[in-house]
Design an enzyme around this catalytic site. Sequence first.
Site, mmCIF file in Angstrom:
data_model
loop_
_atom_site.group_PDB
_atom_site.id
_atom_site.type_symbol
_atom_site.label_atom_id
_atom_site.label_comp_id
_atom_site.label_asym_id
_atom_site.label_seq_id
_atom_site.Cartn_x
_atom_site.Cartn_y
_atom_site.Cartn_z
ATOM 1 N N GLU A 10 0.734 -1.357 0.193
ATOM 2 C CA GLU A 10 0.031 0.039 -0.289
ATOM 3 C C GLU A 10 0.850 1.362 0.029
ATOM 4 O OE1 GLU A 10 -0.415 -2.468 1.978
ATOM 5 O OE2 GLU A 10 -2.616 -3.128 1.742
ATOM 6 N N PHE B 5 -10.986 -7.715 14.142
ATOM 7 C CA PHE B 5 -9.957 -8.074 13.365
ATOM 8 C C PHE B 5 -9.706 -6.929 12.228
ATOM 9 C CE2 PHE B 5 -8.751 -10.406 9.289
ATOM 10 C CZ PHE B 5 -7.299 -10.811 9.676
ATOM 11 N N GLN B 6 -8.576 -6.731 12.171
ATOM 12 C CA GLN B 6 -7.994 -5.577 11.173
ATOM 13 C C GLN B 6 -8.470 -4.119 11.420
ATOM 14 O OE1 GLN B 6 -7.980 -7.285 7.322
ATOM 15 N NE2 GLN B 6 -6.005 -7.934 7.640
ATOM 16 N N LYS C 169 -17.476 -1.102 6.423
ATOM 17 C CA LYS C 169 -17.873 -2.074 5.639
ATOM 18 C C LYS C 169 -19.508 -1.964 5.598
ATOM 19 C CE LYS C 169 -17.126 -6.817 3.991
ATOM 20 N NZ LYS C 169 -16.255 -8.083 4.324
ATOM 21 N N MET D 134 24.450 8.645 1.037
ATOM 22 C CA MET D 134 24.348 9.860 1.775
ATOM 23 C C MET D 134 24.872 9.417 3.152
ATOM 24 S SD MET D 134 23.908 13.184 1.185
ATOM 25 C CE MET D 134 22.877 13.579 -0.179
#
Lengths: 188, 586
Positions: free
Chosen positions: B54, B116-117, B166, B484
Amino acid sequence: MSLKLKKGVNKQSAYNLRDPNLDYEAAHTLSIIVDNESGVLARVIGLFSGRGYNIDSLTVAEVDPDGQRSRITIVTTGTPKVINQIKAQLNRMVPVHEVIDLTIKGKAVQRELAIFKVVANGNQRVESLRLADVFRAKVVDSTLKSFTFELTGTSDKIDAFAELMAPLGLKEMARTGIVALLRGDNSS
Amino acid sequence: MTQANKITGAEIVIKALIDQGVDTVFGYPGGAILPIYDELFQQKKIKHILVRHEQAATHAAEGYARSTGKIGVVFVTSGPGATNSVTGLTDALMDSVPIVVISGQVPTFMIGNDAFQEADTVGITRPCTKHNWLVKDTNKLAETIHKAFEVAGTGRPGPVLVDVPKDVQFASGCYTKKNEIKKNFIKKDPSIDLNMLDEAISRLELAERPIIYSGGGVINSGRSAVNSLRNLVAGTNFPITSTLMGLGCYPASGKNWLGMLGMHGTYEANMSMHDCDFMLCIGARFDDRITGRIDAFSPNSYKVHLDIDPSSINKNITVDAPLIGDVSQILSVLLARWKERGSKVNEKKLSAWWKSINNWKGVQSLGYENSSSVIKPQYAVQRLEELTKSYNRFVSTEVGQHQMWAAQFMGFEEPNRWMTSGGLGTMGYGFPASIGIQIAHPTSLVINVAGEASWLMNMQELGTAVQYQLPVKQFILNNERLGMVRQWQELLHGERYSHSWSDALPDFVKLAEAYGIKGIRCEDPAMLDDNIREMIDYPGPVLFDCLVEKHENCFPMIPSGKAHNEMILGEQTEENSISDDGAVLV
Ligand SMILES: Cc1ncc(C[n+]2csc(CCOP(=O)(O)OP(=O)(O)O)c2C)c(N)n1
Ligand SMILES: [Mg+2]
């Protein structure tokens, strides 16, 4: 016409010509009109904590149920530069409609409400009641051993009352933080 | 509205996006966003690009947005999907890139239960978005999405997030059209302070040592801002420099161009900033990479600052004439009034100023010692520039030395052609950004100038490049070092190279082959041109492993805590070039 001297220490001058007010910290009372939507207070507080600004006092409640607007009153301390940043950052937020710096805008009425519980016997009990009268504090609850006082006023007044009550059996206190509005017939 | 007119929340999301003119979404599905993916499956107007992480979706959306001027759109699921988007949101916030992230959330009745999640997505992303919303009512969904686009794209652009539980996706509700929403939540641009503007113009007319310092705000403001800026430079003959974010606003081939300024900017740009008596800052924000030591920053100049964001004014540097508003509007008024007043500049002094500038140019601060046995990274970028500049080309970068070399040695003639992570400095930005750019410009040459360490941070996107047959060119300057970091350790930490090498590197050519794409390795300066041409000519994605000198430092450099006129030009590393005070700065 002012002298064309640059601010800050520079090659031309051994003196520091910085604006002395730049580093001068002062308390400012900000009145912030926001949409009364969920999370709005978290956003405002998150801005202060995330960017390291001070919050000395904070109050919030809905003040316009029709327009679903709340007023947040924040007292903060900072240099003029920081205060300007705070106002600009607040103004960037989507649910913020107006930021009024009451400290700059003119004279403002500033009030706090506090509740004190004083547990005492005998002379101390009488004295606490006498002092409450002097301060125009109201007794809002009492038992044979205690008084609960309600006091409204400036923060200084509330501090002073708390100081006087401390040796007289002050057990606990709660205070709201400052609410404020501009004086006069202008709405802020 | 009757029941019959209602549609599901998931349908509303897709309909609203189409209403907003969205044709591309970058995303990754999961349980909490499945109803929206189901709708996506049943329509043809929106193309979905399945990334492999993502974070990459957000950077791809940034690349898409910055190369087109449109708004980038991302779908992620709840919990880990949403938390993975945080780096990209923060990156977009820092660089003012408009993206809209739509995240799935657990159903409203489970929020707060550690479902969940479940993650507090709105809470987590509050400080890294311009604004975000949790939509609890399907009837408000369309309106919220339209608002989200409005907020992302207006004023100073930035990322927003809409969290959609949802059950809200499944439930039915009314659709609100894009043009039906009230816009009272949009902050109005303040009117231009004309007195201030006139004062600024009169200073401009008298300026003896002027400089224009432009930034990404000019690009965000659009084509007319870019044109006005170019007209202003042409009309005044003032020198112009730009931040990393603003490259391309003024053409690199233009005669007034001084190159980039700041920590790794050119000597002439930084010296001009330091010695000028009139500074016109246009759409830039006096970032610490630009200013160096604040109290020694351009000590004798009258500073004008054009910015759409009032909070950028006087944040780091106190200016004399703040002009708040859209750069394109202010510039066009400025130009008109200046012309009305006779288009005057202080010509005599100006030519003396150009003389000093040309002397500084003579220092050739980007010079480096080339080699015939090993590829110098600067040389590699120079050859890449030479061989690709005539193409319809877009360039992204990762973060590190290679990024600065790309900024120094590549020339951009137009805006929206250069995509790099400036404010946040996000390693792993460049590869997914190049994917977003290529999606938006399928026939253009898209190159990501990368460091091997940064590139590995989002290397999983090879899958995306292959799946969508995106001919992105990954040009890796492989120094086998976190270059760097190594440079700072050399200059600041007594050459103690703590964990700054890239151990266990893959064989990049084999890695490419494992994905069925082309891998090229080059370690011979004599082969470089041929290999670069081979990369350009190959019709698919290419992973170019360019093995370069491992210990090259990026110069010039203004060490932390130093002023513009204290820059280090080359390897003549000065004793104590960085003070203890400077060492605490990043
Ligand atoms: C996500 C992230 N982690 C750490 C850093 C700190 N950092 C800046 S540059 C750099 C090294 C980059 O190495 P490489 O990609 O190989 O580029 P090089 O400097 O060698 O050209 C690191 C670790 C960062 N910018 N971003
Ligand atoms: Mg490297």
